[in-house]
Design a protein around this motif. Structure first.
Motif, short mmCIF file in Angstrom:
data_model
loop_
_atom_site.label_atom_id
_atom_site.label_comp_id
_atom_site.label_asym_id
_atom_site.label_seq_id
_atom_site.Cartn_x
_atom_site.Cartn_y
_atom_site.Cartn_z
N GLN A 144 -20.10 7.68 -7.11
CA GLN A 144 -19.72 6.35 -6.70
C GLN A 144 -20.10 6.05 -5.24
O GLN A 144 -20.15 6.95 -4.41
CB GLN A 144 -18.21 6.17 -6.85
N GLU A 180 -7.78 1.78 -1.35
CA GLU A 180 -6.56 1.28 -1.99
C GLU A 180 -6.78 1.01 -3.47
O GLU A 180 -5.88 1.24 -4.29
CB GLU A 180 -6.08 0.02 -1.28
N THR A 181 -7.97 0.57 -3.84
CA THR A 181 -8.28 0.37 -5.26
C THR A 181 -8.27 1.69 -6.02
O THR A 181 -7.72 1.78 -7.12
CB THR A 181 -9.65 -0.32 -5.42
N ILE A 182 -8.87 2.72 -5.41
CA ILE A 182 -8.85 4.05 -6.05
C ILE A 182 -7.41 4.54 -6.18
O ILE A 182 -7.01 5.07 -7.22
CB ILE A 182 -9.70 5.04 -5.24
N ALA A 222 -4.73 2.83 -6.45
CA ALA A 222 -3.98 2.04 -7.42
C ALA A 222 -4.40 2.30 -8.85
O ALA A 222 -3.59 2.11 -9.79
CB ALA A 222 -4.13 0.55 -7.10
N ASN A 223 -5.63 2.75 -9.07
CA ASN A 223 -6.17 2.84 -10.42
C ASN A 223 -6.47 4.26 -10.89
O ASN A 223 -7.00 4.44 -11.99
CB ASN A 223 -7.44 1.99 -10.51
N THR A 224 -6.17 5.23 -10.07
CA THR A 224 -6.35 6.63 -10.46
C THR A 224 -5.08 7.39 -10.12
O THR A 224 -4.14 6.85 -9.54
CB THR A 224 -7.53 7.29 -9.72
N ASP A 269 -14.24 2.31 3.32
CA ASP A 269 -13.70 0.98 3.10
C ASP A 269 -12.25 1.08 2.66
O ASP A 269 -11.96 1.64 1.59
CB ASP A 269 -14.55 0.27 2.03
N SER A 314 0.82 -1.20 0.00
CA SER A 314 0.00 0.00 0.00
C SER A 314 0.86 1.25 0.00
O SER A 314 1.88 1.33 0.70
CB SER A 314 -0.91 0.01 1.23
N ASP A 365 -10.24 -1.16 1.54
CA ASP A 365 -9.98 -1.86 0.29
C ASP A 365 -10.38 -0.99 -0.90
O ASP A 365 -9.67 -0.95 -1.92
CB ASP A 365 -10.75 -3.18 0.25
N ALA A 366 -11.50 -0.31 -0.79
CA ALA A 366 -11.94 0.57 -1.88
C ALA A 366 -10.98 1.74 -2.04
O ALA A 366 -10.67 2.15 -3.17
CB ALA A 366 -13.36 1.07 -1.60
N GLN A 379 -18.24 4.50 -3.05
CA GLN A 379 -17.04 4.78 -2.27
C GLN A 379 -16.26 5.89 -2.99
O GLN A 379 -15.83 5.72 -4.12
CB GLN A 379 -16.17 3.54 -2.11
#
Length: 370
Positions: free
Chosen positions: A273, A306-308, A310-312, A301, A2, A303-304, A275
Motif C-alpha cells: 500500500q 486513522e483510517t487504518i 479504524a478499519n483494521t 499521512d 481518534s 488521515d491515512a 500508506q
C-alpha cells in the motif's frame, strides 16, 4: 474521536499513544558501539516530540559482529551505565524506550573478509552477495545465549522492553526462510525446525528477564521472492510466538529501498500500500493473534493512519524516516496541524555521516554538526 492518543499497554509497558519510532540505525555510535552526545540529543528530541515508544537503532549482541558502522552495542556490561543515562533521559521527557537487538549476518557489506559471519547455510544474501559460515550447533547456542544476555543488560539499563529483530534478511529471518536455510538438522527443513532458532532465543531471553518484561519480535510479512518465506508461513510463526508469550509483533517487509517502486504489487493475495506498505498483511495477522500488531513503512499521512486504525485490528503505527525529517511530527499532529509529514520517502537520509534528513532544510538544527 481518534484512538491514536489513548493510553494502551504492550505487556507491562504503558504507552501514552499509539505512535512508535521504528528502530533506526543512526550510524552515530563510537567504533565499539558506545553512546555519543549526538545520540543522546537525538533520543531526547524524539521523546520531546511526543512519540509514545522509541525503539533504538539495532544493537549488536556479540562484539565480533557488526553489520554496519556506527551501530550501538549491547555485547557486554560496559554499556549498562551509559544506557541508564539514555533511558532516564527518555523517561524524563515522557516517552518509553525499547532496545532493538540483532545479529545481522550476511545482510552486510561491512568489513567482509575480516570477520566470521554466521549464516544458517552457505547461501549468499541476495542483495549484498555476502557468503556466511554455516553455523554449528554450538555456534547457534552461542548466539541464542548472546541474545538473552543482551536482553538482560537492556533490562538492567532501564529499557522498557526489547525488540528481537527477525526481519530484513538478518540472521533470524534467514533461519526462517527456506531459501537461506538449507540445513538438514533440527534447525532446517520443516517450518517447525526453521522456527526453532527464534523460539530458543525467546525462551532463553524470557528465562533471564522474567515473565513481565516486554519482548517484541519484528518479522517480515514474507520474503517477497520465489522460494523464500511465505506469508502463510509467517501467519503460523506469529500464532506460535503469541502462544509462547511474545508481547507484540511488528510486521515489516524485506524490500529495503524498493517499497515505493512496488506499491500496488500483490503477493499471496495482499497488496503493498502507498500508506502503511504492509498493513494488509498486519491486519490479517492481527485478527489471528491476541497480542498487539504493529505496522511500519510508508506512514506519512495522519488521515491515512486513522483510517487504518479504524478499519483494521492493527494497534500501533511505527515511523522512521518521517521522524528523521520531523522529530516533533507526532506532537504537531496532536496539536492540530494535520498536514502530511515533510518526509518525501526518498531514503536519502542514509548518509556516510549518519542517518538524518537532507531534504527538509527547514527542520530545527538541534543536533550539533548537522
Amino acid at each position: 474521536m481518534s484512538t491514536l492518543y489513548t493510553e494502551t499497554h504492550i505487556g507491562s509497558m504503558q504507552l501514552k499513544n499509539r505512535f512508535i519510532r521504528s528502530a533506526t540505525w543512526e550510524n552515530m555510535a563510537t567504533e565499539d558501539g558506545h553512546m555519543t552526545e549526538k545520540l543522546y540529543a537525538i533520543y531526547k528530541e524524539l521523546a520531546q516530540g511526543e512519540v509514545g515508544l522509541i525503539i533504538t537503532g539495532y544493537a549488536n549482541i556479540v562484539a565480533e559482529e557488526k553489520p554496519n558502522a556506527g551501530m550501538m552495542g549491547m555485547y557486554d556490561d560496559s554499556f549498562i551505565e551509559e544506557y541508564k543515562q539514555l533511558t532516564e533521559l527518555v523517561h524524563r521527557n515522557g516517552a518509553q524506550i525499547a532496545m532493538q537487538l540483532a545479529y545481522g549476518g550476511t545482510k552486510t557489506t561491512y568489513n567482509v573478509g575480516e570477520r566470521v559471519i554466521f549464516a544458517p547455510s552457505e547461501v549468499c544474501e541476495r542483495g549484498t552477495k555476502t557468503l556466511g559460515k554455516a553455523m554449528t550447533i554450538a555456534e547457534i547456542d552461542y548466539i541464542v545465549q548472546a541474545f538473552a544476555k543482551a536482553s538482560l543488560r537492556a533490562k538492567q539499563s532501564g529499557f522498557d522492553g526489547v525488540e528481537i529483530h527477525g526481519a530484513h534478511s538478518y540472521l533470524i529471518n534467514q533461519f526462517l526462510s527456506p531459501y537461506y536455510n538449507q540445513r538438514d538438522d533440527q534447525y532446517g527443513g520443516s517450518l517447525e525446525n526453521r522456527l526453532r532458532f527464534l523460539v530458543e532465543i525467546y525462551t532463553e531471553t524470557r528465562k533471564l528477564v522474567g515473565d513481565d518484561y516486554p519482548i517484541l519480535v519484528k518479522l517480515t510479512a514474507c520474503d517477497f521472492f520465489e522460494g523464500g518465506l511465505t506469508f502463510a508461513e509467517t501467519r503460523v510463526i506469529c500464532k506460535k510466538l503469541a502462544a509462547i508469550g511474545v508481547d507484540a509483533i511488528i510486521i515489516s517487509g524485506n524490500i529495503h529501498g524498493k517499497a515505493n517502486d512496488m506499491i500496488g504489487e500483490s503477493f499471496e493475495g495482499h497488496t503493498i500500500q502507498p500508506q502503511g506498505y504492509f498493513h494488509q498483511y498486519g491486519d490479517v495477522i492481527s485478527r489471528e493473534v491476541n497480542i498487539p500488531v504493529i505496522t511500519v513503512g510508508g506512514l506519512t499521512d495522519i488521515d491515512a493512519i486513522e483510517t487504518i486504525a479504524a478499519n483494521t485490528n492493527i494497534q500501533y503505527f511505527a515511523l522512521s524516516r518521517p521522524l528523521l525529517s520531523e522529530p516533533d511530527l507526532v506532537k504537531r499532529w496532536q496539536n492540530g496541524d494535520r498536514a502530511q509529514a515533510l518526509c518525501e520517502t526518498c531514503s536519502k537520509c542514509r548518509t556516510k555521516r549518519g542517518n538524518f534528513c537532507i531534504v527538509n532544510k527547514q527542520r530545527k538544527a538541534t543536533i550539533a554538526g548537522f
